[in-house]
Design an enzyme around this catalytic site. Structure first.
Site, PDB file in Angstrom:
ATOM      1  CB  SER A 147      -0.928   0.007   1.213  1.00 46.52           C
ATOM      2  OG  SER A 147      -1.756  -1.134   1.232  1.00 46.52           O
ATOM      3  CG  HIS A 193      -1.832   3.774   3.491  1.00 49.20           C
ATOM      4  ND1 HIS A 193      -3.175   3.536   3.692  1.00 49.20           N
ATOM      5  CD2 HIS A 193      -1.267   2.552   3.297  1.00 49.20           C
ATOM      6  CE1 HIS A 193      -3.407   2.237   3.642  1.00 49.20           C
ATOM      7  NE2 HIS A 193      -2.260   1.622   3.395  1.00 49.20           N
TER       8      HIS A 193
END
Length: 299
Positions: free
Chosen positions: A198, A244
């Site tokens: 991610s 992230h």
């Protein structure tokens, strides 16, 4: 009555002089290249705006034409998405190994030596397991986690790869992974275990937003996707928000350094300086955190 000028019968026409094709000496021809003037057979001639050119002149002309490049300086027309497909295959391969080691597709983390060796665990990084900083980006916790990330990589990665070019795209991908790991090291709880692609995918989202700005196109759709994913990261437990965010910032910064260089500096290789600078900052942040953790652990 004959014409004393050339000795033929009335109505006859003179036969044009025959030469030998420069590429096929065994072939007689009355044709020639209108550019270089050398004799050539029909197989060695290509239609041109004026007359016809031999294949050698066509090749020389094509070599002198400057290749079309993207806003990032990459050569246009390369194979679409090749590196993205390779990255997807590597992620799937690593997941398959962890699933086989655990003998459980749904619980691939339970008894997998590879997962235990590569998962991002800050205290282990502090004691020397530096491979976790990148290796964790190829691990996934269950098939749903893998499918979601690979679908996102498939949708986003190919377009970014086309603009940046293969090598710089790969560099931005790994810098984004490193940025996500640096953010986790500093901002997540030290006992947190993190895995997944991610961070790199968020880095590609940031790269895509920067590319749209460079192309003078609205980045709103990408910003909406980023905002939605941030909301999901905050709302659902177990998702690494800082991983992230670190990937997003690193990927956007590296790409901005590539595409927003002054025009006099924009060459096929100068963008590596920007990517290297972002990577150096990430490494410095990790190094400071490692020293801090080692001090806390009494090492």
């Amino acid at each position: 009555m004959t014409d004393p000028g050339w000795g033929g019968a009335p109505g006859d026409q003179p036969t044009p002089p025959q030469s030998r094709c420069v590429r096929h000496p065994d072939r007689a021809t009355g044709l020639a290249c209108s550019r270089c003037g050398r004799p050539a057979c029909p197989e060695c001639l290509r239609p041109a705006a004026v007359g016809q050119h031999c294949v050698d002149c066509v090749r020389d002309a094509n070599a002198s034409v400057r290749p079309i490049r993207t806003v990032a300086g990459a050569r246009a027309g390369s194979t679409y998405g090749l590196v993205t497909y390779i990255l997807m295959a590597l992620n799937v391969l690593v997941f398959a190994v962890t699933a086989m080691q655990s003998r459980d597709v749904m619980g691939n983390t339970d008894a997998s030596p590879l997962f235990n060796a590569w998962a991002l665990f800050p205290p282990s990084v502090a004691t020397g397991d530096l491979e976790r900083l990148i290796g964790s980006g190829f691990l996934h916790i269950g098939p749903i986690h893998l499918l979601v990330n690979m679908f996102a990589l498939y949708i986003i990665g190919r377009d970014v790869e086309m603009i940046l070019g293969r090598s710089r795209y790969l560099a931005v991908y790994f810098v984004s992974l490193l940025g996500g790991s640096a953010s986790v090291m500093v901002l997540e709880a030290p006992i947190t275990v993190t895995a997944g692609a991610s961070g790199a995918i968020f880095g590609l989202l940031g790269a895509q937003a920067v590319i749209l700005l460079k192309l003078r196109r609205s980045p709103t759709p990408i910003l909406v996707v980023i905002g939605l994913n941030i909301f999901i990261s905050i709302s659902i437990p177990g998702i690494s928000l800082w991983g992230h965010m670190g990937g997003l910032v690193a990927g956007a910064a590296a790409t901005a350094g590539i595409v927003f260089l002054p025009s006099r500096l924009r060459t096929p290789h100068i963008g590596w300086i920007a990517v290297g600078a972002v990577a150096a900052v990430c490494v410095a942040v990790i190094a400071v955190r490692v020293l801090s953790l080692r001090s806390m652990m009494g090492l």
